[in-house]
Structure formats: structure tokens, C-alpha cells
Design a protein around this motif. Structure first.
Motif, short mmCIF file in Angstrom:
data_model
loop_
_atom_site.label_atom_id
_atom_site.label_comp_id
_atom_site.label_asym_id
_atom_site.label_seq_id
_atom_site.Cartn_x
_atom_site.Cartn_y
_atom_site.Cartn_z
N ASP A 139 0.83 -1.21 0.00
CA ASP A 139 0.00 0.00 0.00
C ASP A 139 0.87 1.26 0.00
O ASP A 139 0.57 2.22 -0.70
CB ASP A 139 -0.94 0.02 1.21
CG ASP A 139 -2.03 -1.04 1.10
OD1 ASP A 139 -2.36 -1.44 -0.03
OD2 ASP A 139 -2.55 -1.45 2.16
N THR A 140 1.95 1.24 0.76
CA THR A 140 2.85 2.39 0.82
C THR A 140 3.54 2.60 -0.53
O THR A 140 3.63 3.73 -1.02
CB THR A 140 3.90 2.19 1.93
OG1 THR A 140 3.21 2.08 3.19
CG2 THR A 140 4.90 3.33 1.99
N LYS A 147 1.56 4.40 -3.38
CA LYS A 147 1.25 5.82 -3.24
C LYS A 147 2.09 6.62 -4.25
O LYS A 147 3.27 6.32 -4.47
CB LYS A 147 1.53 6.31 -1.83
CG LYS A 147 0.58 5.72 -0.80
CD LYS A 147 0.87 6.23 0.59
CE LYS A 147 -0.12 5.63 1.58
NZ LYS A 147 0.16 6.04 2.95
N PRO A 148 1.49 7.64 -4.86
CA PRO A 148 2.20 8.44 -5.87
C PRO A 148 3.56 8.97 -5.40
O PRO A 148 4.51 9.02 -6.18
CB PRO A 148 1.23 9.58 -6.18
CG PRO A 148 -0.11 9.03 -5.86
CD PRO A 148 0.11 8.10 -4.68
N GLU A 149 3.67 9.35 -4.14
CA GLU A 149 4.93 9.91 -3.66
C GLU A 149 6.05 8.87 -3.57
O GLU A 149 7.22 9.21 -3.37
CB GLU A 149 4.73 10.61 -2.30
CG GLU A 149 4.27 9.70 -1.18
CD GLU A 149 2.75 9.65 -0.99
OE1 GLU A 149 2.32 9.31 0.12
OE2 GLU A 149 2.00 9.94 -1.95
N ASN A 150 5.72 7.60 -3.71
CA ASN A 150 6.72 6.53 -3.66
C ASN A 150 6.98 5.89 -5.02
O ASN A 150 7.55 4.81 -5.11
CB ASN A 150 6.30 5.48 -2.64
CG ASN A 150 6.24 6.06 -1.25
OD1 ASN A 150 7.09 6.84 -0.86
ND2 ASN A 150 5.21 5.70 -0.50
N LYS A 151 6.56 6.59 -6.09
CA LYS A 151 6.67 6.05 -7.44
C LYS A 151 8.12 5.69 -7.80
O LYS A 151 8.36 4.65 -8.41
CB LYS A 151 6.11 7.05 -8.44
CG LYS A 151 6.18 6.59 -9.87
CD LYS A 151 5.59 7.63 -10.79
CE LYS A 151 5.80 7.26 -12.23
NZ LYS A 151 5.30 8.30 -13.13
#
Length: 172
Positions: free
Chosen positions: A77-78, A81-85
Motif C-alpha cells: 500500500d505504501t 502511493k504516488p509519492e513513492n513512485k
């Protein structure tokens, strides 16, 4: 380990309950596998659909949903997230090597090395290694020394080959 038979359009290997047509790309086939829904979601989140639909050839070590489920709770799930692309992209491209590596070619390459390991450079730039057991099973090692068996090999695609593995290869 069960090697997938060579397939024609009428006799194709099944992965995750879906036929894997050799005339389709890695992505076109993967989206139909019930065992690879997490991988497909990750490929979409990382914007790698066009890349893995490209000409290739690519060899993809494809972790199953069960492989992703072995990661610590909340990891997938983490990563989605877009910030973890960027981190997700690095992990996914650590499962891809250039070329069309059949199970037999991996076996031959590993057995030809004095230490019994064949070393690949993944598309991510990370190191992967293959080792073959005495019975012929192939294990792929990530940079952390974790090893995962190829459980279904030689699933041929129009732009490469998929080998199903039982774990997620993680870069350092």
C-alpha cells in the motif's frame, strides 16, 4: 519447478488461471493472471505499462500476489502511493533483465561459472544472480542475498519471456 511447454496459439501455458498467448506482450498477458493482480497494479502505478509493452525483448521475473503478501504489512500500500513512485519503479525494474533468457539458457550460464552463479544486470541497474540446484531448479537472488525459486518458467511472450517467482526481489 514446472517448465511451461512451448506454446502455439491453441496450446498455451496457463498462469493464474489465464492463457498466456505468445503473440501478446508481457502486459497484455499479465493483466489476465489472477496470480499477478498486485504486480499489474504496481506496474500501472509506476507508469511502466508502455515500457513493458515495448519491443524488448525482456525477461521478467514475475512475483505472484502471494510473494507480495510476504512483504511486511502495509508495504505494498505504501509503495503504490504516488509519492513513492520512484522507489516502486526501482523495485519493479529490479525484476527485469534485457534479452530473452529461457530457463535452459539461465541454467547453462550458471553452470558455466566457477562459482555456479550467473550474474545479471537488471534494468534498474541492480544486480541479480541465478543459481541452479543439482535437480535443475533455478533460484534468483536479489542484492540482499534473498533467493526465490522460479516456479513456472518459459512463459513466452511476443516481447520476451516471463518466469514466475515466489518472492519479491528487493534492491539494497
Amino acid at each position: 519447478m514446472a517448465d511451461a511447454p512451448m506454446a502455439s496459439e491453441t496450446d498455451v501455458p496457463m498462469v493464474g488461471g489465464a492463457p498466456m498467448y505468445p503473440s501478446k506482450t508481457i502486459v497484455e498477458n499479465a493483466v489476465n493472471s489472477a496470480d499477478h493482480t498486485t504486480l499489474v497494479a504496481a506496474v500501472k502505478a509506476a507508469d511502466l505499462v508502455d515500457t513493458l509493452s515495448g519491443e524488448g525483448p525482456f525477461t521478467v521475473f514475475a512475483p505472484t500476489n502471494a510473494a507480495f503478501d510476504k512483504l511486511p504489512a502495509g508495504t505494498v500500500d505504501t509503495l503504490l502511493k504516488p509519492e513513492n513512485k520512484d522507489q516502486l519503479t526501482k523495485i519493479l525494474t529490479a525484476h527485469v533483465v534485457a534479452g530473452n533468457w529461457s530457463a535452459q539458457s539461465i541454467r547453462e550460464a550458471a553452470r558455466s561459472q566457477s562459482d555456479g552463479f550467473y550474474h545479471f544486470n537488471a534494468v534498474s541497474g541492480d544486480a541479480l544472480s541465478a543459481k541452479v540446484t543439482a535437480s535443475g531448479n533455478i533460484f534468483i537472488f536479489d542484492e540482499n542475498g534473498e533467493a526465490y525459486e522460479i516456479t513456472q518458467a518459459d512463459v513466452n511472450q511476443s516481447n520476451g519471456v516471463i518466469h514466475v517467482i515466489e518472492g519479491v526481489l528487493l534492491p539494497r
